[in-house]
Scaffold this motif. Sequence first.
Motif, PDB file in Angstrom:
ATOM      1  N   VAL A  46       0.845  -1.192   0.000  1.00 20.82           N
ATOM      2  CA  VAL A  46       0.000   0.000   0.000  1.00 20.82           C
ATOM      3  C   VAL A  46       0.883   1.246   0.000  1.00 20.82           C
ATOM      4  O   VAL A  46       1.813   1.373   0.804  1.00 20.82           O
ATOM      5  N   ARG A  47       0.583   2.163  -0.892  1.00 20.83           N
ATOM      6  CA  ARG A  47       1.330   3.426  -0.979  1.00 20.83           C
ATOM      7  C   ARG A  47       0.335   4.577  -0.920  1.00 20.83           C
ATOM      8  O   ARG A  47      -0.515   4.718  -1.792  1.00 20.83           O
ATOM      9  N   PHE A  48       0.433   5.391   0.134  1.00 24.07           N
ATOM     10  CA  PHE A  48      -0.465   6.529   0.328  1.00 24.07           C
ATOM     11  C   PHE A  48      -1.932   6.115   0.204  1.00 24.07           C
ATOM     12  O   PHE A  48      -2.738   6.786  -0.431  1.00 24.07           O
ATOM     13  N   GLY A  49      -2.268   4.978   0.804  1.00 19.46           N
ATOM     14  CA  GLY A  49      -3.638   4.510   0.836  1.00 19.46           C
ATOM     15  C   GLY A  49      -4.084   3.741  -0.390  1.00 19.46           C
ATOM     16  O   GLY A  49      -5.200   3.222  -0.424  1.00 19.46           O
ATOM     17  N   ARG A  50      -3.220   3.636  -1.400  1.00 19.90           N
ATOM     18  CA  ARG A  50      -3.588   2.943  -2.641  1.00 19.90           C
ATOM     19  C   ARG A  50      -2.818   1.637  -2.755  1.00 19.90           C
ATOM     20  O   ARG A  50      -1.600   1.599  -2.532  1.00 19.90           O
ATOM     21  N   VAL A  51      -3.513   0.573  -3.123  1.00 21.68           N
ATOM     22  CA  VAL A  51      -2.883  -0.732  -3.301  1.00 21.68           C
ATOM     23  C   VAL A  51      -2.147  -0.755  -4.637  1.00 21.68           C
ATOM     24  O   VAL A  51      -2.713  -0.402  -5.679  1.00 21.68           O
ATOM     25  N   LEU A  52      -0.873  -1.167  -4.596  1.00 19.83           N
ATOM     26  CA  LEU A  52      -0.086  -1.304  -5.818  1.00 19.83           C
ATOM     27  C   LEU A  52      -0.227  -2.719  -6.362  1.00 19.83           C
ATOM     28  O   LEU A  52      -0.214  -3.697  -5.616  1.00 19.83           O
ATOM     29  N   ASP A  53      -0.367  -2.817  -7.676  1.00 17.15           N
ATOM     30  CA  ASP A  53      -0.533  -4.106  -8.337  1.00 17.15           C
ATOM     31  C   ASP A  53       0.744  -4.935  -8.181  1.00 17.15           C
ATOM     32  O   ASP A  53       1.830  -4.520  -8.585  1.00 17.15           O
ATOM     33  N   TRP A  54       0.612  -6.111  -7.596  1.00 15.86           N
ATOM     34  CA  TRP A  54       1.750  -6.998  -7.343  1.00 15.86           C
ATOM     35  C   TRP A  54       2.507  -7.325  -8.624  1.00 15.86           C
ATOM     36  O   TRP A  54       3.730  -7.459  -8.622  1.00 15.86           O
ATOM     37  N   HIS A  55       1.824  -7.440  -9.747  1.00 16.27           N
ATOM     38  CA  HIS A  55       2.472  -7.829 -10.997  1.00 16.27           C
ATOM     39  C   HIS A  55       2.954  -6.637 -11.815  1.00 16.27           C
ATOM     40  O   HIS A  55       3.484  -6.812 -12.915  1.00 16.27           O
ATOM     41  N   ASP A  56       2.816  -5.440 -11.297  1.00 13.77           N
ATOM     42  CA  ASP A  56       3.201  -4.233 -12.024  1.00 13.77           C
ATOM     43  C   ASP A  56       4.704  -4.003 -11.911  1.00 13.77           C
ATOM     44  O   ASP A  56       5.401  -4.658 -11.140  1.00 13.77           O
ATOM     45  N   GLY A  57       5.204  -3.041 -12.698  1.00 14.88           N
ATOM     46  CA  GLY A  57       6.603  -2.636 -12.590  1.00 14.88           C
ATOM     47  C   GLY A  57       7.437  -3.098 -13.762  1.00 14.88           C
ATOM     48  O   GLY A  57       7.103  -4.039 -14.475  1.00 14.88           O
ATOM     49  N   THR A  58       8.550  -2.400 -13.970  1.00 10.46           N
ATOM     50  CA  THR A  58       9.542  -2.767 -14.982  1.00 10.46           C
ATOM     51  C   THR A  58      10.917  -2.683 -14.335  1.00 10.46           C
ATOM     52  O   THR A  58      11.109  -1.938 -13.368  1.00 10.46           O
ATOM     53  N   PRO A  59      11.898  -3.455 -14.838  1.00 12.77           N
ATOM     54  CA  PRO A  59      13.248  -3.368 -14.269  1.00 12.77           C
ATOM     55  C   PRO A  59      13.715  -1.921 -14.236  1.00 12.77           C
ATOM     56  O   PRO A  59      13.675  -1.218 -15.247  1.00 12.77           O
ATOM     57  N   PRO A  60      14.135  -1.424 -13.066  1.00 15.45           N
ATOM     58  CA  PRO A  60      14.460   0.005 -12.919  1.00 15.45           C
ATOM     59  C   PRO A  60      15.800   0.361 -13.532  1.00 15.45           C
ATOM     60  O   PRO A  60      16.679  -0.488 -13.707  1.00 15.45           O
ATOM     61  N   GLN A  61      15.945   1.635 -13.855  1.00 12.86           N
ATOM     62  CA  GLN A  61      17.215   2.153 -14.341  1.00 12.86           C
ATOM     63  C   GLN A  61      18.202   2.169 -13.178  1.00 12.86           C
ATOM     64  O   GLN A  61      17.847   2.520 -12.042  1.00 12.86           O
ATOM     65  N   LEU A  62      19.432   1.781 -13.452  1.00  9.10           N
ATOM     66  CA  LEU A  62      20.441   1.724 -12.380  1.00  9.10           C
ATOM     67  C   LEU A  62      20.780   3.119 -11.887  1.00  9.10           C
ATOM     68  O   LEU A  62      20.909   4.049 -12.681  1.00  9.10           O
ATOM     69  N   PRO A  63      20.930   3.308 -10.572  1.00  9.61           N
ATOM     70  CA  PRO A  63      21.392   4.585 -10.053  1.00  9.61           C
ATOM     71  C   PRO A  63      22.792   4.917 -10.574  1.00  9.61           C
ATOM     72  O   PRO A  63      23.599   4.014 -10.819  1.00  9.61           O
ATOM     73  N   ASP A  64      23.068   6.176 -10.768  1.00 16.68           N
ATOM     74  CA  ASP A  64      24.390   6.597 -11.239  1.00 16.68           C
ATOM     75  C   ASP A  64      25.473   6.167 -10.258  1.00 16.68           C
ATOM     76  O   ASP A  64      25.313   6.246  -9.037  1.00 16.68           O
ATOM     77  N   GLY A  65      26.588   5.719 -10.795  1.00 18.22           N
ATOM     78  CA  GLY A  65      27.749   5.402  -9.971  1.00 18.22           C
ATOM     79  C   GLY A  65      27.663   4.093  -9.216  1.00 18.22           C
ATOM     80  O   GLY A  65      28.465   3.830  -8.327  1.00 18.22           O
TER      81      GLY A  65
END
Length: 295
Positions: free
Chosen positions: A272-291
């Motif tokens: 749950v984020r700010f009262g909203r349920v996030l879809d468990w199957h959502d998301g994409t591989p994130p961009q790597l942080p610099d450095g």
Amino acid sequence: MTSARIALVTGANQGLGRGLVEGLAARLGPDDLVLLTGRNAERVAGAVAHVAADPATRSRVAGRVLDVTDADAVARLAAELHDQYGGVDFVVSNASAMLTPDRSQSAQADDFIDVANGGALAVLRSFAPVLRAGGRLLVVASSLGTLGHLDPRLQPLFDGASLDEVEKAVESWRTALHTGTAEELGWPRWINVPSKVAQVAAVRAVAAERRDTDLPADRLIACVCPGLIDTALSRPWFTDFSGAQTPAQAATAVLDLLLTERVDPATYGELVRFGRVLDWHDGTPPQLPDGLLVN
């Protein structure tokens, strides 16, 4: 046994953890007890003194030294609170280890995994069984904890997994990090990502077993994403904090979920984020942080 409410927060010496203790101490009653825990006795004592000195504090606040990487210590504390108070009402698994981009991810993996994942597993195993009717158990995770942030080859390790299977997958990932095979197996370079997915998967595993008994008793077990917070843990990773929250601000949404009058079944076992349920199957591989250093 007692009618007083008992709350416990891990990793509460500073940052969000202390903000949650401050919020609980202000919003619970004078007969209630808030336990501020951490693994450094001096820091625990200092944090308790800081919270107790706040005029907004209404509840009793006490410090307990607790190393969440010691599963036996977590179990002993849960048993003690069950024997003394008949259980607990509010538990937040918040402990996390420092992760920085200037050191290799593999060199930091053990401490980070032991605290974030081992700690969450220990809290779930020991405190879910002593959660009283109307109780709430939250694991602080991140929006990076949805399954889509992993390579599709790895998703079956966590999707629908039992708690033991989640733990086994985490140990397999740890081994791959140390043998240098993690990247070829599809594990993200940034260890924060599989760690958060594993936290959410662990909560989902416990919730799948307990849902039918917890919801009629108005108990909630869930993960929560507090958003970007300006803390020592996040400072090394971001340069723009113009939209970041203070720990006290970030604690508000978490406390609202923790202290909700009745459990919304849609939030049970979810992230749950700010009262909203996030879809468990959502998301994409994130961009790597610099450095980012990997090995």
